[in-house]
Design a protein around this motif. Structure first.
Motif, short mmCIF file in Angstrom:
data_model
loop_
_atom_site.label_atom_id
_atom_site.label_comp_id
_atom_site.label_asym_id
_atom_site.label_seq_id
_atom_site.Cartn_x
_atom_site.Cartn_y
_atom_site.Cartn_z
N TYR A 20 -8.74 -8.33 -2.26
CA TYR A 20 -7.99 -7.49 -3.09
C TYR A 20 -6.35 -7.47 -2.70
CZ TYR A 20 -9.71 -5.08 1.14
OH TYR A 20 -9.94 -4.72 2.31
N VAL A 21 -6.09 -7.88 -1.31
CA VAL A 21 -4.65 -8.11 -0.98
C VAL A 21 -3.93 -9.22 -1.71
CG1 VAL A 21 -3.45 -8.56 1.09
CG2 VAL A 21 -5.32 -7.05 1.29
N HIS A 24 -3.21 -8.12 -5.31
CA HIS A 24 -2.02 -7.23 -5.17
C HIS A 24 -0.79 -8.03 -4.99
CE1 HIS A 24 0.67 -3.59 -4.41
NE2 HIS A 24 -0.53 -2.72 -4.75
N SER A 28 2.36 -8.43 -7.61
CA SER A 28 3.86 -8.05 -7.08
C SER A 28 4.75 -9.23 -7.31
CB SER A 28 3.72 -7.23 -5.77
OG SER A 28 3.33 -8.27 -4.85
N ASP A 247 0.84 -0.58 4.68
CA ASP A 247 1.15 0.06 3.35
C ASP A 247 2.54 -0.43 2.94
OD1 ASP A 247 1.72 1.80 1.43
OD2 ASP A 247 1.66 3.88 2.67
N ASP A 248 2.36 -1.43 1.98
CA ASP A 248 3.56 -2.13 1.81
C ASP A 248 3.54 -2.62 0.19
OD1 ASP A 248 5.92 -4.16 3.11
OD2 ASP A 248 4.91 -5.24 1.23
N PRO A 249 4.72 -2.45 -0.56
CA PRO A 249 4.73 -2.64 -2.03
C PRO A 249 4.04 -3.95 -2.39
CG PRO A 249 6.66 -1.69 -1.47
CD PRO A 249 6.14 -2.24 -0.11
N ARG A 250 4.18 -4.91 -1.52
CA ARG A 250 3.70 -6.36 -1.65
C ARG A 250 2.08 -6.49 -1.41
NH1 ARG A 250 8.50 -8.73 1.70
NH2 ARG A 250 7.99 -6.77 2.69
N GLY A 252 0.03 -3.43 -1.26
CA GLY A 252 -0.67 -2.45 -1.28
C GLY A 252 -0.92 -1.58 -0.06
N ARG A 253 -1.71 -0.50 -0.02
CA ARG A 253 -2.06 0.41 1.14
C ARG A 253 -3.37 -0.08 1.54
NH1 ARG A 253 -1.62 6.93 1.33
NH2 ARG A 253 -2.24 7.23 3.57
N ASP A 254 -3.51 -0.41 2.53
CA ASP A 254 -4.96 -0.41 3.28
C ASP A 254 -6.07 0.32 2.80
OD1 ASP A 254 -6.91 -1.15 5.18
OD2 ASP A 254 -5.91 -0.63 6.86
N PRO A 255 -7.04 -0.16 2.25
CA PRO A 255 -8.19 0.68 1.86
C PRO A 255 -9.27 0.66 2.52
CG PRO A 255 -8.06 -1.54 0.49
CD PRO A 255 -7.13 -1.53 1.63
#
Length: 466
Positions: A20-21, A24, A28, A247-250, A252-255
């Motif tokens: 998922y990282v 993302h 981006s 938590d970075d736009p490239r 995403g946020r740690d889920p």
């Protein structure tokens, strides 16, 4: 579905960066490392699926290492061919190539940790030589254990550094080899999340051992230093506070989640192995801090003893693993048995009881499953879609959640499609289309495994009444 998945975690290739990282990143930055790494992973997966049973991903024979070498580092030269050219082995001097020398330092330290702390010779306990490959692929932003060796990419130099740079990445991947040689936890669902967590535990213990840190002083970050300056990320995971590492736009946020109440049911990421590993990770941190002192002598010793106890099987769930650690604590740390038990209870896991979530309603479920049945004598078509988040309290929903949690049904569907004899639809029989996590797999009725038949029945039943 092949029974080999029950026997080893190796063929599933345990990647350090979750898919998922990478997705993302691909969304981006379409021209960045995300798409290239995803494509490389897809090629490896297709290659692996095409191999006969028992074969490995190697494209060339493994060159002979110097006699009795405990480890050897190979250079793939930017290609996706394993193992590459041997460039440094145990006892040989530094080469000047940062990735090669970082990998050498990492594997040497990890082997020394297991020898000195656990009196264990390599991951198998019998001194198996450790094979390492660096410079894998172009801008490859991942590291993995492929069932026989450790493989590291160089990152892209923009978001990711070299994957050999943080030593705990090496220790993490070595942890997958240890799990394969001991408990054999399959790489899916709760067993897969435990597989990931054990590797993070190994990474934390090796990192703290080298730094001489106590459990109280440790930062509990995994992959610290993996990201380039400017990326809003402390590490890839925070074992003490799952869900807070980045938590970075490239990216995403740690889920990641840290409590069983928040367990994520998904067909992505082999059933959420990187998402839900935060639950046993946090249990380990709580146990380590409560026991106190040096982690590798406290909770680390308990977890290691549990792996070697024989109490674990390929599909052990959170509760079964928790029970094994409580039993191990009785032998290793008898004064802290209740400490270990309490750590698991604090993350919602009751040792020895099936980990199905609060009030018997199953873990918090997310995602949509769709089944389409067409054909048959009447030529009818039925479509049913079920949102897993709406199933709490329905016994049929509980069964569906358990089925999706305990099995990698997407892989099973793909395997059924490959292995079914006479794969074409037969006269007057149904065809089934399964849409799992946005991906469609179409199967003739005769190709359905018993679990896929049950999955179809549950979704069609639930979808027709909701």
């Amino acid at each position: 579905m092949s029974t080999s998945r029950e026997q080893t975690s190796g063929p599933d290739r345990c990647g350090f960066v979750p898919p998922y990282v990478l997705r993302h990143l691909a969304a981006s930055r379409p021209d960045g490392c995300g798409p290239r790494t995803l494509l490389a992973d897809q090629r490896l997966r297709e290659h692996r699926e095409a191999l006969p049973p028992g074969a490995t991903l190697r494209t060339t024979a493994l060159p002979a290492a110097p006699e009795a070498a405990a480890w050897t580092v190979h250079d793939a030269g930017g290609l996706e061919q394993l193992p590459g050219t041997p460039v440094r082995a145990a006892g040989q001097p530094a080469t000047g190539d940062p990735a090669v020398d970082e990998a050498a330092a990492g594997i040497e330290a990890t082997l020394r940790f297991f020898a000195e702390v656990h009196d264990r010779a390599s991951y198998d306990g019998a001194g198996a030589p450790a094979v390492v490959t660096v410079h894998f692929g172009r801008d490859y932003a991942n590291a993995f254990w492929d069932g026989t060796q450790l493989v590291f990419g160089d990152g892209d130099g923009e978001v990711f550094e070299r994957f050999t740079k943080p030593l705990d990445v090496m220790a993490h991947e070595f942890g997958h080899a240890l799990t394969q040689a001991t408990a054999g936890l399959v790489y899916e669902g709760q067993p897969g999340a435990l597989n990931e967590s054990v590797s993070d535990v190994v990474a934390a213990c090796v990192k703290q051992w080298l730094a001489g840190e106590s459990a109280a002083d440790a930062d509990w970050l995994v992959g610290e230093g993996l990201f380039r300056p400017g990326v809003q990320a402390r590490a890839l995971r925070d074992m003490a506070a799952p869900g807070t590492a980045y938590d970075d736009p490239r990216l995403g946020r740690d889920p990641q989640v840290g409590h069983l109440d928040d367990f994520v049911v998904t067909t992505d990421d082999n059933g959420g192995v990187h998402l839900n590993s935060g639950i046993p990770n946090r249990a380990f941190v709580l146990a380590a801090r409560a026991v106190g002192g040096r982690t590798w002598e406290g909770a680390g010793a308990v977890w290691h003893a549990a792996l070697l106890s024989g109490d674990l099987g390929p599909r052990t769930d959170f509760a079964g693993f928790a029970a094994a650690t409580v039993s191990a604590a009785e032998r290793v740390l008898p004064d802290h048995v209740e400490t270990v038990r309490a750590a698991w209870r604090d993350v919602g896991v009751e040792p020895g009881r099936p980990s199905t979530g609060p009030a018997g309603q199953g873990p918090a479920a997310t995602g949509v499953v769709e089944v389409r049945r067409s054909g048959g004598f009447a030529g009818t078509r039925v479509v049913a879609r079920v949102d897993l988040a709406d199933l709490a309290g329905d016994p049929r929903g509980d069964e569906l959640v358990r089925l999706l949690t305990e099995r990698d049904v997407r892989a099973e569907a793909l395997g059924a499609g490959r292995e079914a004899a006479g794969g074409a639809p037969q006269p007057d029989r149904f065809s089934y289309a399964f849409v799992l996590d946005g991906e469609e797999v179409v199967l003739p009725e005769q190709a359905l495994t018993p679990s896929l038949q049950r999955l179809a029945g549950l979704v069609l039943d639930l979808g027709s009444t909701r």
